[in-house]
Design a protein around this motif. Structure first.
Motif, short mmCIF file in Angstrom:
data_model
loop_
_atom_site.label_atom_id
_atom_site.label_comp_id
_atom_site.label_asym_id
_atom_site.label_seq_id
_atom_site.Cartn_x
_atom_site.Cartn_y
_atom_site.Cartn_z
N THR A 31 0.86 -1.18 0.00
CA THR A 31 0.00 0.00 0.00
C THR A 31 0.89 1.22 0.00
O THR A 31 1.88 1.27 0.73
N GLY A 32 0.54 2.18 -0.81
CA GLY A 32 1.36 3.38 -0.90
C GLY A 32 0.55 4.59 -1.31
O GLY A 32 -0.61 4.49 -1.68
N LEU A 33 1.21 5.71 -1.23
CA LEU A 33 0.62 6.98 -1.62
C LEU A 33 1.25 7.44 -2.93
O LEU A 33 2.48 7.45 -3.05
N LEU A 34 0.43 7.80 -3.88
CA LEU A 34 0.89 8.29 -5.16
C LEU A 34 0.53 9.77 -5.24
O LEU A 34 -0.64 10.12 -5.38
N VAL A 35 1.54 10.63 -5.09
CA VAL A 35 1.32 12.07 -5.09
C VAL A 35 1.51 12.58 -6.51
O VAL A 35 2.63 12.52 -7.06
N LYS A 36 0.43 13.05 -7.11
CA LYS A 36 0.44 13.46 -8.51
C LYS A 36 1.55 14.47 -8.79
O LYS A 36 2.28 14.34 -9.76
N GLU A 37 1.67 15.49 -7.94
CA GLU A 37 2.64 16.56 -8.18
C GLU A 37 4.08 16.10 -8.02
O GLU A 37 5.01 16.82 -8.38
N PHE A 38 4.30 14.90 -7.50
CA PHE A 38 5.64 14.34 -7.36
C PHE A 38 5.84 13.13 -8.28
O PHE A 38 6.59 12.21 -7.97
N GLY A 39 5.14 13.13 -9.42
CA GLY A 39 5.29 12.05 -10.38
C GLY A 39 4.83 10.70 -9.84
O GLY A 39 5.39 9.67 -10.17
N ASN A 40 3.80 10.72 -9.01
CA ASN A 40 3.24 9.52 -8.36
C ASN A 40 4.19 8.85 -7.38
O ASN A 40 4.01 7.68 -7.05
N LEU A 41 5.18 9.59 -6.92
CA LEU A 41 6.01 9.10 -5.83
C LEU A 41 5.34 9.50 -4.52
O LEU A 41 4.57 10.44 -4.50
N PRO A 42 5.59 8.81 -3.46
CA PRO A 42 6.54 7.73 -3.29
C PRO A 42 6.06 6.36 -3.76
O PRO A 42 6.87 5.45 -3.90
N GLY A 43 4.76 6.16 -4.01
CA GLY A 43 4.28 4.88 -4.54
C GLY A 43 4.76 3.70 -3.74
O GLY A 43 4.55 3.63 -2.52
N GLY A 44 5.42 2.76 -4.40
CA GLY A 44 5.93 1.56 -3.74
C GLY A 44 7.01 1.84 -2.71
O GLY A 44 7.37 0.96 -1.92
N LEU A 45 7.51 3.06 -2.70
CA LEU A 45 8.56 3.44 -1.74
C LEU A 45 8.00 4.20 -0.54
O LEU A 45 8.76 4.76 0.25
N THR A 46 6.68 4.21 -0.38
CA THR A 46 6.07 4.98 0.70
C THR A 46 6.63 4.59 2.06
O THR A 46 6.92 5.46 2.89
N GLN A 47 6.80 3.30 2.31
CA GLN A 47 7.29 2.86 3.61
C GLN A 47 8.71 3.39 3.87
O GLN A 47 9.03 3.81 4.98
N VAL A 48 9.55 3.40 2.85
CA VAL A 48 10.91 3.92 2.99
C VAL A 48 10.87 5.40 3.36
O VAL A 48 11.55 5.85 4.28
#
Length: 183
Positions: free
Chosen positions: A66-83
């Motif tokens: 589960t992750g957060l995809l922030v549109k203004e950051f190019g959908n980051l952190p995505g899979g790296l949300t936990q990191v």
């Protein structure tokens, strides 16, 4: 049918049990540590993780990312949300992702289910925003900074109501439907 769920997070285990369990489905937690690949590709993460998990338990198993995809950051952190979360924690995470009013976000869960015959993926998404400062209980990762669209509370402030609308619920309901058809 007994399904194993790989997670050491007691809150996720509880949530998955509440959503997935039925007269026909029992969820058994597996707290084995699996070395996870680091990627912004959530499908790649869960595919790798479910293959490793199935090799350990040799039983039908689910894993999730589960992750957060922030549109203004190019959908980051995505899979790296936990990191990101482990490094920044609530206050810095919230401040970082709202520094330029960048609050449009999708909370996404990707589940992978492996029964030894194949791997299936199930997804759930909830649109919302990141709030600053964090609000509510901080025990369940980023729930205190995510406010779903159409609500005035963060997931953390919602308590059990979160489980009625969460991205994990949406993905788990799709998995449950698949499993019930397989019976």
């Amino acid at each position: 049918m007994k399904i194993y769920f790989l997670s050491s997070n007691k809150y996720k285990i509880q949530e998955v049990r509440e959503i997935l369990s039925s007269d026909a489905i029992t969820v058994e937690p597996v707290s084995e540590k699996i070395s996870e690949i680091q990627s912004d590709d959530m499908h790649a993460i869960v595919k790798d993780k479910v293959i490793k998990a199935y090799k350990k338990v040799a039983r039908p198993i689910i894993v999730e990312q589960t992750g957060l995809l922030v549109k203004e950051f190019g959908n980051l952190p995505g899979g790296l949300t936990q990191v990101f979360w482990d490094s920044l924690e609530a206050d810095k995470f919230s401040k970082f992702f709202t520094c330029n009013k960048a609050t449009t976000v999708v909370a996404k869960t990707v589940l992978a289910y492996c029964d030894g015959k194949g791997i299936r993926f199930f997804e759930g998404e909830v649109r919302g925003s990141i709030v600053n400062p964090p609000r509510g209980d901080r025990r369940f990762q980023w729930d205190c900074i995510f406010e779903p669209e159409g609500y005035s509370q963060t997931f953390a402030e919602m308590g059990d109501k979160k489980n009625e609308i969460s991205m994990r619920r949406l993905a788990l309901e799709k998995l449950k439907e698949h499993l019930e058809v397989q019976k």
